[in-house]
Scaffold this motif. Structure first.
Motif, short mmCIF file in Angstrom:
data_model
loop_
_atom_site.label_atom_id
_atom_site.label_comp_id
_atom_site.label_asym_id
_atom_site.label_seq_id
_atom_site.Cartn_x
_atom_site.Cartn_y
_atom_site.Cartn_z
N SER A 164 -11.75 5.18 -1.78
CA SER A 164 -12.07 3.92 -1.11
C SER A 164 -10.80 3.29 -0.56
N ALA A 165 -10.98 2.29 0.27
CA ALA A 165 -9.89 1.43 0.73
C ALA A 165 -10.25 0.01 0.32
N SER A 166 -9.33 -0.67 -0.33
CA SER A 166 -9.63 -2.02 -0.79
C SER A 166 -8.37 -2.85 -0.82
N GLY A 167 -8.55 -4.15 -0.89
CA GLY A 167 -7.40 -5.03 -0.96
C GLY A 167 -7.79 -6.48 -1.00
N PRO A 168 -6.81 -7.36 -1.17
CA PRO A 168 -7.07 -8.80 -1.22
C PRO A 168 -7.44 -9.35 0.15
N ILE A 169 -7.97 -10.54 0.14
CA ILE A 169 -8.37 -11.22 1.37
C ILE A 169 -7.38 -12.35 1.66
N THR A 228 2.22 -2.20 8.45
CA THR A 228 1.54 -2.90 7.36
C THR A 228 1.84 -4.40 7.41
N TYR A 229 0.95 -5.16 6.80
CA TYR A 229 1.05 -6.62 6.78
C TYR A 229 1.77 -7.07 5.51
N ASN A 230 2.80 -7.90 5.69
CA ASN A 230 3.54 -8.46 4.57
C ASN A 230 3.31 -9.97 4.54
N PRO A 231 2.47 -10.46 3.60
CA PRO A 231 2.14 -11.90 3.59
C PRO A 231 3.36 -12.78 3.34
N SER A 232 4.37 -12.26 2.62
CA SER A 232 5.54 -13.07 2.30
C SER A 232 6.40 -13.33 3.54
N CYS A 284 0.85 -1.20 0.00
CA CYS A 284 0.00 0.00 0.00
C CYS A 284 0.88 1.25 0.00
N SER A 285 0.81 2.03 -1.07
CA SER A 285 1.67 3.22 -1.19
C SER A 285 1.21 4.36 -0.30
N THR A 286 -0.04 4.36 0.14
CA THR A 286 -0.56 5.45 0.97
C THR A 286 -0.60 5.11 2.45
N CYS A 287 -0.03 3.95 2.82
CA CYS A 287 -0.10 3.50 4.22
C CYS A 287 1.21 3.75 4.98
N ARG A 288 1.99 4.72 4.56
CA ARG A 288 3.34 4.87 5.09
C ARG A 288 3.38 5.20 6.57
N ARG A 289 2.34 5.83 7.09
CA ARG A 289 2.32 6.19 8.51
C ARG A 289 1.98 4.99 9.40
N SER A 316 -8.49 -8.65 5.64
CA SER A 316 -7.99 -8.02 4.42
C SER A 316 -6.77 -7.17 4.73
N ALA A 317 -5.83 -7.15 3.79
CA ALA A 317 -4.70 -6.23 3.83
C ALA A 317 -4.92 -5.24 2.69
N VAL A 318 -5.39 -4.04 3.02
CA VAL A 318 -5.81 -3.10 1.98
C VAL A 318 -4.58 -2.53 1.27
N THR A 319 -4.71 -2.35 -0.02
CA THR A 319 -3.59 -1.87 -0.84
C THR A 319 -3.69 -0.39 -1.15
N ASN A 320 -4.78 0.25 -0.73
CA ASN A 320 -4.85 1.71 -0.78
C ASN A 320 -5.71 2.19 0.37
N GLU A 321 -5.36 3.33 0.90
CA GLU A 321 -6.11 3.94 1.99
C GLU A 321 -6.58 5.33 1.57
N ALA A 322 -7.86 5.60 1.76
CA ALA A 322 -8.38 6.93 1.50
C ALA A 322 -7.83 7.90 2.55
N LYS A 323 -7.99 9.19 2.28
CA LYS A 323 -7.44 10.22 3.15
C LYS A 323 -7.92 10.07 4.58
#
Length: 400
Positions: free
Chosen positions: A162-167, A137-141, A129-134, A185-192
């Motif tokens: 929106s905020a969305s991501g894989p399950i 975050t979850y790293n499945p690998s 997630c490029s907007t989750c820097r603060r 879910s680990a969302v790949t984008n976060e709204a403001k």
């Protein structure tokens, strides 16, 4: 799902000042409240209050959308014959939250989470997630127990973001209770709205029917996997010493006997029927269905009922700036609830949200169109700090 024949209860207990019992089964998780509708100087924060009121309506609109999908249109119409889903938007806003720490994966990855009895999904930010820097975050690998699942999770916002991501499924630990194969879910984008929040995600403690993924929430999974010694979790919410207690009730925090009540439906909410609302000791609404929601700081009811309540208070008014009712600051109304046993009174400090710029103090009871029957009231954490709030999934119950 739990059997429909199972007993569903709510219990109420007065918060204790002493520590009478030592033996406990569960594990306490320290939690803190992020934000307030009252400024440090005691005045009303109109901007935050406006956001909180709109969030309250939108989050329950989202829940109705989830219920219609998970229960089916026919059953949903039986429960909510007057709900108009075309008027609802599936979104969620940042607000005042009770947060604590959980871990996901093997080895554990730690997150600060908003614990919410009014929803039923777990989500955090993804390492992609490029907007989750603060946020953490979850790293499945980096988890040997991570498993990718079909489908996507999404929360839509009123401004079009929106905020969305894989399950995924993975091992999740909350307060010493560890479950395997938990859907989240680990969302790949976060709204403001999310990027500005201090917490890393949300853990819903509602029931399965509220889930956007239509999967068991964490605590239901914990009960099914025998990960807790008792199918109960409890909140103590206050100015200090707040905690979420997993696997029982912390008897150091309450005194006297516990008052139990059946949860009235399988709608996914922690909902108690047969309630009466009292103003200065007199009943002004009865035969209520009450939803207990730690993710909301306000109390809400059908607008005409709220208007009638404040209309009975001498010197009350309406603050046009915020959309909140006001009352004389030197005469805070006493609001209490009764489910057929003890009468439980909200403290004046919790009901009073502070002095407005137009004069008078804002009240924590607001009018809201929840698209539910008119006798449904929502009780947020303005009410819960009066009691120890405990929610049991042994057979789907709740305790205060």
């Amino acid at each position: 799902m739990f059997s429909k024949a199972a007993l569903v209860t709510v219990a109420l207990a007065v918060l204790a000042s002493a520590s009478p019992v030592i033996n406990e089964r569960g594990t306490p998780i320290p939690i803190v409240k992020r934000g307030s509708l009252t400024r440090p100087n005691g005045t009303f924060d109109a901007e935050k209050a406006i956001a909180a009121r709109f969030k309250l309506q939108r989050r329950h609109a989202r829940n109705l959308i989830n219920l219609e999908r998970n229960l089916g249109s026919e059953r949903f119409k039986e429960l909510y014959p007057d709900a108009d889903l075309t008027k609802l938007q599936n979104d969620q806003d940042g607000d005042l939250e009770w947060t604590g720490t959980i871990s996901i994966g093997t080895p554990a990855q730690s997150f600060t989470i908003d614990f919410d009895t009014g929803s039923a999904d777990l989500w955090v930010g993804s390492s992609g997630c490029s907007t989750c820097r603060r946020h953490n975050t979850y790293n499945p690998s980096r988890s040997s127990t991570s498993d990718s699942q079909r489908g996507t999770f999404e929360i839509a916002y009123q401004d079009g973001t929106s905020a969305s991501g894989p399950i995924y499924t993975d091992t999740v630990t909350v307060g010493g209770a560890t479950v395997t194969g938990q859907f989240f879910s680990a969302v790949t984008n976060e709204a403001k709205q999310l990027t500005e929040d201090p917490e890393d995600g949300l853990l819903g403690l509602g029931l399965t029917a509220l889930s956007s993924m239509n999967k068991d929430p964490f605590f239901v999974t914990a009960v099914k996997q025998n990960a807790v010694q008792e199918g109960v979790f409890a909140f103590k919410l206050g100015q200090s010493g707040s905690e979420l207690y997993i696997g029982g009730t912390n008897s150091r925090l309450y005194e006297g006997s516990i008052e139990y009540h059946d949860v009235t439906t399988d709608k996914g909410y922690w909902q108690i029927g047969g309630a009466s609302a009292l103003h200065n000791g007199r009943t002004f609404a009865s035969n209520l269905e009450t939803i207990i929601d730690s993710g909301t700081t306000l109390m809400a009811a059908e607008p005409s009922v709220v208007d009638r309540f404040y209309g009975s208070i001498r010197g009350s008014g309406y603050d046009e700036e915020s959309g909140y009712y006001t009352f004389p600051c030197n005469s805070v109304p006493e609001v209490s609830f009764n489910w057929g046993g003890k009468t439980w009174t909200i403290s004046g400090d919790d009901f009073n949200l502070g002095e407005t710029r137009s004069g008078g103090c804002a009240g924590a009871l607001v009018g809201a169109d929840l698209q539910m029957p008119n006798n449904v009231w929502l009780l947020g954490d303005t009410y819960v700090p009066t009691l120890l709030g405990s929610f049991s999934c042994i057979l789907t119950p709740v305790i205060f």
